[in-house]
Scaffold this motif. Structure first.
Motif, PDB file in Angstrom:
ATOM      1  N   ILE A 138      10.051  -1.741  -4.091  1.00  0.00           N
ATOM      2  CA  ILE A 138      10.567  -1.404  -5.612  1.00  0.00           C
ATOM      3  C   ILE A 138      12.008  -1.071  -5.717  1.00  0.00           C
ATOM      4  CG2 ILE A 138      10.515   0.799  -7.226  1.00  0.00           C
ATOM      5  CD1 ILE A 138       7.550   1.036  -6.046  1.00  0.00           C
ATOM      6  N   ARG A 139      12.573  -0.832  -4.738  1.00  0.00           N
ATOM      7  CA  ARG A 139      14.076  -0.352  -4.752  1.00  0.00           C
ATOM      8  C   ARG A 139      14.968  -1.861  -4.953  1.00  0.00           C
ATOM      9  NH1 ARG A 139      16.974   4.141  -3.111  1.00  0.00           N
ATOM     10  NH2 ARG A 139      15.260   4.833  -1.889  1.00  0.00           N
ATOM     11  N   LYS A 140      14.498  -2.764  -4.405  1.00  0.00           N
ATOM     12  CA  LYS A 140      15.036  -4.025  -4.757  1.00  0.00           C
ATOM     13  C   LYS A 140      15.201  -4.611  -6.100  1.00  0.00           C
ATOM     14  CE  LYS A 140      13.417  -5.313   0.196  1.00  0.00           C
ATOM     15  NZ  LYS A 140      12.509  -6.292   0.928  1.00  0.00           N
ATOM     16  N   ARG A 179       0.864  -1.255   0.021  1.00  0.00           N
ATOM     17  CA  ARG A 179      -0.042   0.109   0.203  1.00  0.00           C
ATOM     18  C   ARG A 179       0.917   1.286   0.007  1.00  0.00           C
ATOM     19  NH1 ARG A 179      -4.633  -0.502   4.726  1.00  0.00           N
ATOM     20  NH2 ARG A 179      -2.538  -0.603   6.168  1.00  0.00           N
ATOM     21  N   ALA A 180       0.251   2.280  -0.538  1.00  0.00           N
ATOM     22  CA  ALA A 180       1.061   3.643  -0.687  1.00  0.00           C
ATOM     23  C   ALA A 180       0.343   4.571  -0.900  1.00  0.00           C
ATOM     24  CB  ALA A 180       2.383   3.415  -1.594  1.00  0.00           C
ATOM     25  N   HIS A 181       0.147   5.053  -2.042  1.00  0.00           N
ATOM     26  CA  HIS A 181      -0.744   6.237  -2.732  1.00  0.00           C
ATOM     27  C   HIS A 181      -2.297   5.817  -2.391  1.00  0.00           C
ATOM     28  CE1 HIS A 181      -2.215   9.414  -5.261  1.00  0.00           C
ATOM     29  NE2 HIS A 181      -2.852   8.625  -5.883  1.00  0.00           N
ATOM     30  N   THR A 182      -2.589   4.464  -2.600  1.00  0.00           N
ATOM     31  CA  THR A 182      -3.815   4.080  -2.251  1.00  0.00           C
ATOM     32  C   THR A 182      -3.694   2.359  -1.592  1.00  0.00           C
ATOM     33  OG1 THR A 182      -4.444   2.961  -4.148  1.00  0.00           O
ATOM     34  CG2 THR A 182      -4.879   5.273  -4.205  1.00  0.00           C
ATOM     35  N   ALA A 183      -4.782   1.970  -1.352  1.00  0.00           N
ATOM     36  CA  ALA A 183      -4.694   0.676  -0.853  1.00  0.00           C
ATOM     37  C   ALA A 183      -4.801  -0.583  -2.113  1.00  0.00           C
ATOM     38  CB  ALA A 183      -5.776   0.201   0.041  1.00  0.00           C
ATOM     39  N   GLY A 184      -5.051   0.066  -3.255  1.00  0.00           N
ATOM     40  CA  GLY A 184      -5.351  -0.875  -4.313  1.00  0.00           C
ATOM     41  C   GLY A 184      -4.058  -0.512  -5.527  1.00  0.00           C
ATOM     42  N   ASP A 185      -2.905  -0.075  -5.353  1.00  0.00           N
ATOM     43  CA  ASP A 185      -1.821   0.328  -6.178  1.00  0.00           C
ATOM     44  C   ASP A 185      -1.418  -0.995  -6.578  1.00  0.00           C
ATOM     45  OD1 ASP A 185      -1.927   2.868  -5.528  1.00  0.00           O
ATOM     46  OD2 ASP A 185      -0.337   2.956  -3.909  1.00  0.00           O
ATOM     47  N   ALA A 186      -0.904  -0.653  -8.097  1.00  0.00           N
ATOM     48  CA  ALA A 186      -0.338  -1.786  -8.794  1.00  0.00           C
ATOM     49  C   ALA A 186       0.861  -1.173  -9.663  1.00  0.00           C
ATOM     50  CB  ALA A 186      -1.101  -2.515  -9.810  1.00  0.00           C
ATOM     51  N   VAL A 187       2.035  -1.870  -9.766  1.00  0.00           N
ATOM     52  CA  VAL A 187       3.156  -1.289 -10.685  1.00  0.00           C
ATOM     53  C   VAL A 187       2.932  -2.495 -11.712  1.00  0.00           C
ATOM     54  CG1 VAL A 187       4.319  -0.494  -8.639  1.00  0.00           C
ATOM     55  CG2 VAL A 187       5.035  -3.033  -9.407  1.00  0.00           C
ATOM     56  N   ILE A 188       3.564  -2.028 -12.995  1.00  0.00           N
ATOM     57  CA  ILE A 188       3.937  -2.816 -14.157  1.00  0.00           C
ATOM     58  C   ILE A 188       5.301  -2.957 -14.237  1.00  0.00           C
ATOM     59  CG2 ILE A 188       3.117  -2.836 -16.446  1.00  0.00           C
ATOM     60  CD1 ILE A 188       1.143  -0.860 -14.107  1.00  0.00           C
ATOM     61  N   TYR A 189       5.611  -4.034 -14.503  1.00  0.00           N
ATOM     62  CA  TYR A 189       7.164  -4.339 -14.640  1.00  0.00           C
ATOM     63  C   TYR A 189       7.548  -4.989 -16.075  1.00  0.00           C
ATOM     64  CZ  TYR A 189      11.845  -6.393 -13.648  1.00  0.00           C
ATOM     65  OH  TYR A 189      13.278  -6.602 -13.930  1.00  0.00           O
ATOM     66  N   VAL A 190       8.323  -4.713 -16.840  1.00  0.00           N
ATOM     67  CA  VAL A 190       8.843  -5.300 -17.983  1.00  0.00           C
ATOM     68  C   VAL A 190      10.093  -6.121 -17.839  1.00  0.00           C
ATOM     69  CG1 VAL A 190       9.248  -4.767 -20.581  1.00  0.00           C
ATOM     70  CG2 VAL A 190       7.550  -3.277 -19.049  1.00  0.00           C
ATOM     71  N   THR A 198       5.334   2.642 -11.990  1.00  0.00           N
ATOM     72  CA  THR A 198       4.930   2.697 -10.598  1.00  0.00           C
ATOM     73  C   THR A 198       3.664   3.503 -10.303  1.00  0.00           C
ATOM     74  OG1 THR A 198       6.180   4.671 -10.233  1.00  0.00           O
ATOM     75  CG2 THR A 198       7.406   2.590 -10.083  1.00  0.00           C
ATOM     76  N   GLY A 199       2.881   4.057 -11.289  1.00  0.00           N
ATOM     77  CA  GLY A 199       1.911   5.038 -11.075  1.00  0.00           C
ATOM     78  C   GLY A 199       2.269   5.948  -9.776  1.00  0.00           C
ATOM     79  N   ASP A 200       1.562   6.449  -9.201  1.00  0.00           N
ATOM     80  CA  ASP A 200       1.722   7.441  -7.928  1.00  0.00           C
ATOM     81  C   ASP A 200       2.402   7.171  -6.689  1.00  0.00           C
ATOM     82  OD1 ASP A 200       0.733   9.868  -9.370  1.00  0.00           O
ATOM     83  OD2 ASP A 200      -1.232   8.987  -9.175  1.00  0.00           O
ATOM     84  N   ILE A 201       2.881   5.713  -6.729  1.00  0.00           N
ATOM     85  CA  ILE A 201       3.804   5.350  -5.862  1.00  0.00           C
ATOM     86  C   ILE A 201       5.058   5.936  -5.630  1.00  0.00           C
ATOM     87  CG2 ILE A 201       5.034   3.374  -4.573  1.00  0.00           C
ATOM     88  CD1 ILE A 201       2.911   1.564  -5.843  1.00  0.00           C
TER      89      ILE A 201
END
Length: 316
Positions: free
Chosen positions: A207-209, A161-172, A180-183
Protein backbone atom coordinates in the motif's frame (compact mmCIF):
# COMPACT_ATOMS: atom_id res chain seq x y z
CA UNK A 1 -16.49 -10.75 39.95
CA UNK A 2 -15.27 -11.73 36.47
CA UNK A 3 -14.38 -8.92 34.11
CA UNK A 4 -17.01 -8.29 31.41
CA UNK A 5 -16.16 -10.05 28.18
CA UNK A 6 -14.71 -7.94 25.35
CA UNK A 7 -16.86 -4.86 24.64
CA UNK A 8 -20.11 -5.92 26.31
CA UNK A 9 -20.00 -2.86 28.56
CA UNK A 10 -19.33 -0.37 25.74
CA UNK A 11 -22.76 1.12 25.12
CA UNK A 12 -21.95 4.83 24.61
CA UNK A 13 -22.91 6.34 21.26
CA UNK A 14 -20.02 7.61 19.14
CA UNK A 15 -19.77 10.99 17.42
CA UNK A 16 -19.91 10.69 13.64
CA UNK A 17 -17.61 12.59 11.27
CA UNK A 18 -18.05 12.82 7.50
CA UNK A 19 -14.79 14.01 5.98
CA UNK A 20 -14.02 14.85 2.35
CA UNK A 21 -10.71 13.15 1.46
CA UNK A 22 -10.69 13.95 -2.24
CA UNK A 23 -13.04 15.37 -4.85
CA UNK A 24 -16.27 13.44 -4.43
CA UNK A 25 -14.69 11.08 -1.89
CA UNK A 26 -15.72 10.85 1.78
CA UNK A 27 -14.84 8.91 4.91
CA UNK A 28 -17.61 8.15 7.39
CA UNK A 29 -15.92 7.69 10.79
CA UNK A 30 -17.18 7.31 14.35
CA UNK A 31 -14.50 7.44 17.04
CA UNK A 32 -13.08 3.97 16.43
CA UNK A 33 -16.28 2.26 15.30
CA UNK A 34 -16.21 0.66 11.82
CA UNK A 35 -15.76 3.23 9.05
CA UNK A 36 -17.49 3.41 5.68
CA UNK A 37 -16.45 5.18 2.48
CA UNK A 38 -18.29 7.05 -0.22
CA UNK A 39 -17.26 7.49 -3.87
CA UNK A 40 -19.42 9.81 -5.96
CA UNK A 41 -19.23 9.20 -9.68
CA UNK A 42 -20.73 11.06 -12.63
CA UNK A 43 -24.19 9.63 -12.16
CA UNK A 44 -24.06 7.20 -9.24
CA UNK A 45 -22.51 6.42 -5.85
CA UNK A 46 -20.38 3.56 -4.54
CA UNK A 47 -20.37 2.77 -0.82
CA UNK A 48 -17.46 1.00 0.86
CA UNK A 49 -18.52 -1.23 3.81
CA UNK A 50 -22.09 -2.02 4.80
CA UNK A 51 -21.94 -1.45 8.60
CA UNK A 52 -23.24 -3.93 11.19
CA UNK A 53 -26.96 -3.27 10.87
CA UNK A 54 -29.40 -1.43 8.61
CA UNK A 55 -29.82 1.05 11.50
CA UNK A 56 -26.14 2.02 11.29
CA UNK A 57 -26.16 1.92 7.49
CA UNK A 58 -28.91 4.54 7.44
CA UNK A 59 -26.54 6.91 9.27
CA UNK A 60 -24.15 6.55 6.34
CA UNK A 61 -26.99 7.13 3.88
CA UNK A 62 -28.01 10.28 5.76
CA UNK A 63 -24.48 11.65 5.32
CA UNK A 64 -24.47 10.70 1.63
CA UNK A 65 -27.72 12.53 1.07
CA UNK A 66 -26.20 15.67 2.61
CA UNK A 67 -23.82 15.90 -0.38
CA UNK A 68 -25.55 14.18 -3.32
CA UNK A 69 -28.88 12.83 -4.53
CA UNK A 70 -27.30 10.39 -7.00
CA UNK A 71 -28.44 6.78 -6.63
CA UNK A 72 -26.34 4.24 -4.72
CA UNK A 73 -25.53 1.59 -7.31
CA UNK A 74 -22.54 -0.27 -5.83
CA UNK A 75 -21.63 -1.55 -2.40
CA UNK A 76 -18.10 -2.91 -1.96
CA UNK A 77 -17.25 -5.03 1.07
CA UNK A 78 -13.53 -5.23 1.85
CA UNK A 79 -13.92 -8.49 3.83
CA UNK A 80 -16.54 -10.74 5.39
CA UNK A 81 -16.81 -9.65 9.04
CA UNK A 82 -20.33 -9.16 10.40
CA UNK A 83 -19.74 -5.58 11.59
CA UNK A 84 -18.84 -4.67 7.99
CA UNK A 85 -21.54 -6.43 6.00
CA UNK A 86 -24.81 -7.14 7.82
CA UNK A 87 -26.25 -3.65 7.24
CA UNK A 88 -25.94 -4.04 3.48
CA UNK A 89 -29.67 -4.38 2.79
CA UNK A 90 -30.31 -0.74 3.74
CA UNK A 91 -28.33 0.54 0.76
CA UNK A 92 -30.46 -1.38 -1.78
CA UNK A 93 -27.47 -1.39 -4.13
CA UNK A 94 -27.95 -3.48 -7.29
CA UNK A 95 -24.29 -4.53 -7.21
CA UNK A 96 -22.67 -5.93 -4.05
CA UNK A 97 -19.01 -6.77 -4.60
CA UNK A 98 -16.51 -8.88 -2.61
CA UNK A 99 -13.34 -10.73 -3.48
CA UNK A 100 -13.86 -14.41 -4.28
CA UNK A 101 -11.98 -15.34 -1.12
CA UNK A 102 -14.16 -13.08 1.04
CA UNK A 103 -17.29 -14.76 -0.32
CA UNK A 104 -15.77 -18.16 0.41
CA UNK A 105 -15.23 -17.03 3.98
CA UNK A 106 -18.92 -16.11 4.29
CA UNK A 107 -19.72 -19.67 3.23
CA UNK A 108 -17.16 -21.16 5.61
CA UNK A 109 -17.64 -19.01 8.72
CA UNK A 110 -20.12 -16.19 8.12
CA UNK A 111 -22.84 -17.39 10.48
CA UNK A 112 -20.34 -18.26 13.21
CA UNK A 113 -18.77 -14.81 12.93
CA UNK A 114 -22.19 -13.16 13.17
CA UNK A 115 -23.06 -15.13 16.31
CA UNK A 116 -19.66 -14.41 17.84
CA UNK A 117 -19.58 -10.68 17.10
CA UNK A 118 -23.17 -10.25 18.27
CA UNK A 119 -22.12 -11.50 21.71
CA UNK A 120 -18.88 -9.52 21.78
CA UNK A 121 -20.20 -6.08 20.81
CA UNK A 122 -23.93 -5.60 21.57
CA UNK A 123 -23.93 -1.84 20.90
CA UNK A 124 -23.08 -2.29 17.24
CA UNK A 125 -25.96 -4.74 16.83
CA UNK A 126 -28.75 -2.60 18.24
CA UNK A 127 -31.59 -2.99 15.75
CA UNK A 128 -30.33 -6.41 14.68
CA UNK A 129 -33.93 -7.56 14.13
CA UNK A 130 -33.85 -5.82 10.74
CA UNK A 131 -30.93 -7.88 9.42
CA UNK A 132 -32.44 -10.18 6.75
CA UNK A 133 -29.63 -12.74 6.90
CA UNK A 134 -26.07 -13.22 5.76
CA UNK A 135 -24.88 -10.75 3.12
CA UNK A 136 -23.97 -12.30 -0.23
CA UNK A 137 -22.24 -10.52 -3.13
CA UNK A 138 -23.76 -10.28 -6.58
CA UNK A 139 -20.26 -9.96 -8.07
CA UNK A 140 -16.87 -11.33 -7.03
CA UNK A 141 -13.36 -10.79 -8.33
CA UNK A 142 -9.97 -12.39 -7.96
CA UNK A 143 -6.91 -10.14 -7.89
CA UNK A 144 -8.26 -6.98 -9.49
CA UNK A 145 -11.25 -5.44 -11.23
CA UNK A 146 -12.33 -1.96 -12.27
CA UNK A 147 -15.76 -0.39 -11.91
CA UNK A 148 -16.74 2.73 -13.84
CA UNK A 149 -19.09 5.23 -12.26
CA UNK A 150 -19.60 7.11 -15.50
CA UNK A 151 -16.07 8.23 -16.45
CA UNK A 152 -14.72 7.79 -12.91
CA UNK A 153 -12.69 4.58 -12.65
CA UNK A 154 -12.52 2.73 -9.33
CA UNK A 155 -9.99 -0.10 -8.96
CA UNK A 156 -10.73 -2.98 -6.58
CA UNK A 157 -7.58 -4.91 -5.69
CA UNK A 158 -6.18 -7.60 -3.47
CA UNK A 159 -2.71 -6.49 -2.37
CA UNK A 160 -1.99 -9.24 0.17
CA UNK A 161 -3.34 -11.04 3.20
CA UNK A 162 -3.57 -9.01 6.40
CA UNK A 163 -6.73 -8.54 8.49
CA UNK A 164 -8.23 -11.57 6.71
CA UNK A 165 -7.26 -13.77 3.78
CA UNK A 166 -9.88 -12.08 1.59
CA UNK A 167 -9.02 -8.41 2.10
CA UNK A 168 -9.58 -5.94 -0.73
CA UNK A 169 -8.67 -2.28 -1.12
CA UNK A 170 -10.45 0.30 -3.27
CA UNK A 171 -8.34 2.83 -5.16
CA UNK A 172 -9.55 5.98 -6.93
CA UNK A 173 -6.75 6.91 -9.36
CA UNK A 174 -7.96 10.39 -10.33
CA UNK A 175 -7.47 11.48 -6.67
CA UNK A 176 -4.75 8.98 -5.59
CA UNK A 177 -6.94 7.95 -2.64
CA UNK A 178 -7.43 4.47 -1.19
CA UNK A 179 -10.04 2.86 1.05
CA UNK A 180 -8.14 0.12 2.87
CA UNK A 181 -10.65 -1.53 5.16
CA UNK A 182 -9.06 -2.95 8.31
CA UNK A 183 -5.65 -3.47 6.74
CA UNK A 184 -4.85 0.04 8.02
CA UNK A 185 -6.09 1.55 11.30
CA UNK A 186 -5.46 4.92 12.93
CA UNK A 187 -5.22 5.15 16.72
CA UNK A 188 -7.38 2.05 16.86
CA UNK A 189 -6.29 -1.49 17.63
CA UNK A 190 -6.05 -3.93 14.77
CA UNK A 191 -8.33 -6.93 15.14
CA UNK A 192 -6.07 -9.87 14.29
CA UNK A 193 -8.31 -12.80 15.22
CA UNK A 194 -8.59 -13.78 11.55
CA UNK A 195 -5.31 -12.18 10.56
CA UNK A 196 -2.06 -13.24 8.94
CA UNK A 197 0.78 -11.72 10.94
CA UNK A 198 3.57 -12.85 8.64
CA UNK A 199 1.90 -11.30 5.58
CA UNK A 200 0.47 -8.12 7.10
CA UNK A 201 3.64 -5.93 7.15
CA UNK A 202 4.35 -6.76 3.50
CA UNK A 203 0.79 -5.89 2.57
CA UNK A 204 1.23 -2.51 4.25
CA UNK A 205 4.43 -2.04 2.24
CA UNK A 206 2.46 -2.75 -0.94
CA UNK A 207 0.00 0.00 0.00
CA UNK A 208 2.84 2.39 0.85
CA UNK A 209 4.22 2.04 -2.69
CA UNK A 210 1.21 3.94 -4.03
CA UNK A 211 2.46 7.10 -2.25
CA UNK A 212 -1.15 7.95 -1.49
CA UNK A 213 -2.54 11.41 -0.88
CA UNK A 214 -5.24 10.11 1.47
CA UNK A 215 -6.56 6.90 3.04
CA UNK A 216 -9.89 6.05 4.57
CA UNK A 217 -8.81 3.42 7.14
CA UNK A 218 -10.94 0.69 8.66
CA UNK A 219 -11.22 2.50 11.99
CA UNK A 220 -10.09 5.89 13.19
CA UNK A 221 -9.87 9.32 11.58
CA UNK A 222 -9.53 9.92 7.86
CA UNK A 223 -5.89 10.16 6.83
CA UNK A 224 -5.30 13.21 4.64
CA UNK A 225 -1.80 14.05 3.44
CA UNK A 226 1.25 11.86 3.04
CA UNK A 227 2.51 12.55 6.57
CA UNK A 228 -0.68 11.24 8.18
CA UNK A 229 -0.88 8.33 5.71
CA UNK A 230 2.65 7.20 6.50
CA UNK A 231 2.15 7.64 10.24
CA UNK A 232 -0.84 5.29 10.12
CA UNK A 233 1.03 2.73 8.01
CA UNK A 234 3.92 2.86 10.50
CA UNK A 235 1.73 2.55 13.59
CA UNK A 236 -0.31 -0.30 12.09
CA UNK A 237 2.88 -2.22 11.26
CA UNK A 238 4.22 -1.58 14.75
CA UNK A 239 1.01 -2.85 16.31
CA UNK A 240 1.08 -6.06 14.28
CA UNK A 241 4.76 -6.77 14.97
CA UNK A 242 4.48 -5.86 18.66
CA UNK A 243 1.59 -8.29 19.06
CA UNK A 244 3.09 -11.19 17.18
CA UNK A 245 6.71 -11.23 18.36
CA UNK A 246 6.15 -11.77 22.11
CA UNK A 247 3.33 -14.27 21.56
CA UNK A 248 5.44 -16.24 19.08
CA UNK A 249 8.40 -16.33 21.45
CA UNK A 250 6.22 -17.88 24.16
CA UNK A 251 4.52 -20.34 21.80
CA UNK A 252 7.79 -21.57 20.31
CA UNK A 253 9.16 -22.25 23.80
CA UNK A 254 6.08 -24.30 24.69
CA UNK A 255 4.47 -21.69 26.93
CA UNK A 256 0.74 -21.38 27.50
CA UNK A 257 -1.78 -19.02 25.92
CA UNK A 258 -1.94 -17.19 29.26
CA UNK A 259 1.87 -16.78 29.17
CA UNK A 260 1.57 -15.32 25.67
CA UNK A 261 -1.17 -12.95 26.88
CA UNK A 262 1.08 -11.66 29.65
CA UNK A 263 4.00 -11.20 27.26
CA UNK A 264 1.93 -9.30 24.70
CA UNK A 265 0.47 -7.06 27.38
CA UNK A 266 3.94 -6.21 28.61
CA UNK A 267 4.94 -5.16 25.09
CA UNK A 268 1.75 -3.53 23.85
CA UNK A 269 0.09 -1.92 26.87
CA UNK A 270 2.62 0.95 27.15
CA UNK A 271 2.23 1.83 23.46
CA UNK A 272 -1.39 1.05 22.61
CA UNK A 273 -3.50 1.01 25.77
CA UNK A 274 -5.35 4.18 24.72
CA UNK A 275 -6.19 2.93 21.22
CA UNK A 276 -9.87 2.36 20.44
CA UNK A 277 -11.05 -1.25 21.03
CA UNK A 278 -7.63 -2.25 22.36
CA UNK A 279 -9.01 -4.35 25.20
CA UNK A 280 -11.66 -5.77 22.89
CA UNK A 281 -9.13 -7.03 20.34
CA UNK A 282 -6.31 -8.16 22.60
CA UNK A 283 -7.48 -11.69 23.54
CA UNK A 284 -8.31 -12.58 19.94
CA UNK A 285 -5.02 -11.12 18.72
CA UNK A 286 -2.99 -13.13 21.22
CA UNK A 287 -4.84 -16.35 20.42
CA UNK A 288 -4.28 -15.92 16.69
CA UNK A 289 -0.60 -14.96 17.10
CA UNK A 290 -0.07 -18.00 19.32
CA UNK A 291 -1.66 -20.24 16.65
CA UNK A 292 0.25 -18.74 13.73
CA UNK A 293 3.55 -19.19 15.55
CA UNK A 294 2.66 -22.88 15.74
CA UNK A 295 2.19 -22.99 11.95
CA UNK A 296 -1.61 -22.86 11.91
CA UNK A 297 -1.90 -20.89 8.68
CA UNK A 298 -5.70 -20.77 8.38
CA UNK A 299 -7.25 -18.95 11.35
CA UNK A 300 -9.51 -21.20 13.37
CA UNK A 301 -13.18 -20.23 13.23
CA UNK A 302 -14.36 -18.10 16.11
CA UNK A 303 -17.65 -19.15 17.62
CA UNK A 304 -19.48 -17.71 20.62
CA UNK A 305 -18.51 -20.86 22.54
CA UNK A 306 -14.83 -20.57 21.61
CA UNK A 307 -14.87 -16.87 22.56
CA UNK A 308 -16.12 -17.70 26.04
CA UNK A 309 -13.65 -20.55 26.55
CA UNK A 310 -10.71 -18.38 25.49
CA UNK A 311 -11.82 -15.49 27.70
CA UNK A 312 -12.14 -17.80 30.72
CA UNK A 313 -8.66 -19.22 30.12
CA UNK A 314 -7.10 -15.75 29.93
CA UNK A 315 -8.88 -14.46 33.02
CA UNK A 316 -7.89 -17.49 35.09
Amino acid sequence: MAKAFASQGDMAEKEISFTEIGEGLYAFTAEGDPNSGVIIGDDSVMIIEGQATPRLARKVIECVRSVTDKPITHLVLTHYHAVRVLGASAFQAPQVIMSEKARAMVVERGQEDWDSEFTRFPRLFQGHEEIPGLTWPTTTFNGRMSVYLGQRRVDLMQVGRAHTAGDAVIYVPDQNVMFTGDIVEYKSACYCGDGHFHDWPGTLDNIRKWDLDAIAPGRGDALVGTEMVNAALDSTADFVRSTYAPAAKVALKGGSLKDAWDAVRAECDPKFHDYAIYEHCLPFNVARAYDEARDIDTPRIWTAERDAQMWEALQG
